[in-house]
Design an enzyme around this catalytic site. Sequence first.
Site, PDB file in Angstrom:
ATOM      1  N   ASP A  68      -2.399  14.819  -5.682  1.00  0.00           N
ATOM      2  CA  ASP A  68      -3.092  15.883  -5.164  1.00  0.00           C
ATOM      3  C   ASP A  68      -3.048  16.209  -3.797  1.00  0.00           C
ATOM      4  O   ASP A  68      -3.268  17.365  -3.222  1.00  0.00           O
ATOM      5  CB  ASP A  68      -4.707  15.766  -5.590  1.00  0.00           C
ATOM      6  CG  ASP A  68      -4.800  14.837  -6.808  1.00  0.00           C
ATOM      7  OD1 ASP A  68      -4.046  13.988  -7.141  1.00  0.00           O
ATOM      8  OD2 ASP A  68      -6.070  15.288  -7.475  1.00  0.00           O
ATOM      9  N   ASP A 100      -9.389  15.018   1.107  1.00  0.00           N
ATOM     10  CA  ASP A 100      -9.859  16.374   0.451  1.00  0.00           C
ATOM     11  C   ASP A 100     -10.084  17.283   1.609  1.00  0.00           C
ATOM     12  O   ASP A 100     -10.654  18.436   1.160  1.00  0.00           O
ATOM     13  CB  ASP A 100     -10.768  15.898  -0.440  1.00  0.00           C
ATOM     14  CG  ASP A 100     -10.293  15.529  -1.771  1.00  0.00           C
ATOM     15  OD1 ASP A 100      -9.242  15.654  -2.278  1.00  0.00           O
ATOM     16  OD2 ASP A 100     -11.093  14.656  -2.459  1.00  0.00           O
TER      17      ASP A 100
HETATM   18  N1  GLY Z   1      -8.199  16.211  -6.727  1.00  0.00           N
HETATM   19  C1  GLY Z   1      -8.989  15.876  -7.873  1.00  0.00           C
HETATM   20  C2  GLY Z   1      -8.711  16.527  -8.886  1.00  0.00           C
HETATM   21  O1  GLY Z   1      -7.817  17.305  -9.298  1.00  0.00           O
HETATM   22  O2  GLY Z   1      -9.344  16.437 -10.192  1.00  0.00           O
END
Ligand code: GLY
Length: 399
Positions: free
Chosen positions: A180, A115
């Site tokens: 993601d 992230d």
């Molecule tokens: N990256 C986490 C989500 O999309 O909730």
Amino acid sequence: MKKYSFIFLTFVLLFASCAKQSELDKAIAYSDAKIHLTMAQMESVSDSMPRNVLDLAQTTWNLRANVPQEWCGGFWDGCLWYDYALTGKEEVLNAAKETGNQMRYLATAPVFDHDLGFLVITSLLNGYRLSPDADTRAIYKEALLACADSLCTLFNPAVGTLLSWPRHVKDYGGHNTIMDNMINLELLLWAAEETGNKAYYDIAVSHADTTMAYHFREDGTSYHVAVYDPVSGKHLYNCTHQGLADSSVWARGQSWAIYGYTTMYRYTQEPRFLAFAEKVTDAYLGLLNETSEDYVPYWDFCDPRIPDAPKDASAACVVMSALLELQRYVAPDKAAEYKAAAEHMFADLTAHYESGAQCPAILLHSTGHHPAGSEIDAAIIYADYYFLEALYRFNSMKL
Ligand code: GLY
């Protein structure tokens, strides 16, 4: 007669385009008012960022500490950068710079997980692109390159992807990569362009190719998680983390795929990424058409409770923004289809998902982590971020 028809058609087109522009101007003014409500709340806050609004009676955001473990930390700064780009307001620029400076600590913090890309692409990379001020851009560039180096430490060459969650390697029994993670590749592609160092580019391309090979079903729908043997690199299995089931299609996961492969094509111009972006988009639009009465998906396309399942406006915003880019790259008939879909998303979001006058969020009805029972039918900061990005992209196009 022909001449009059031509004049009439010109007037109709002109009227339609003015109407669209006035809807867009209305959405920009509405969003800017919400940004100012949030700016007022954030004036006295320096260690946290807006995350969600769970209760319609709330007049302020629930905040989360600005730490590497909080994946949403960069979105508020990104909202400010896009609002500044849309309105040119000086107070918004000042708030964007100040908030951006609060993200610079990530350049020296140890990487927590994938992230890191989300955190700095939304904040510092937008600031780098949109700030009128050369000093700010230079400072952000240095921080972004340091973050790109940190992100690369998650790359496993045997597997060919970045590890998403170091903390979950044991739980999953291997190197885990989530859909993601496609979003984070932009940091590496950008770093390659800025520095001329192809190593960043090669990692991003390897991640996207490996994901293309092991993270999707034949029909273009995606799994949320792929797990690999960290030593041999062998693909072990797929499962879900935030979707309904391993075999289901989590709407936001599919939206990350659409956005991610569109971005891959922007930087690489590789036809396979464009073809794949179209494939995953067509899978999404097909499911949307089958399951939803409007252009906003239910949180998981396979939830048997549909039409009583929660919606996910955030997924619609991610896809709307991605389609505005993707339509520039594809053949004219596809471009018209994708642009029309983005316009429908805009119309539905502005007609039915905007919040009440007291609420600081732009949009309601997103779903964060349904299996964990968290942020279900909530206003979430990333929906607002991708909505503003889409407004920015609409505004740059000829409507
Ligand atoms: N990256 C986490 C989500 O999309 O909730």
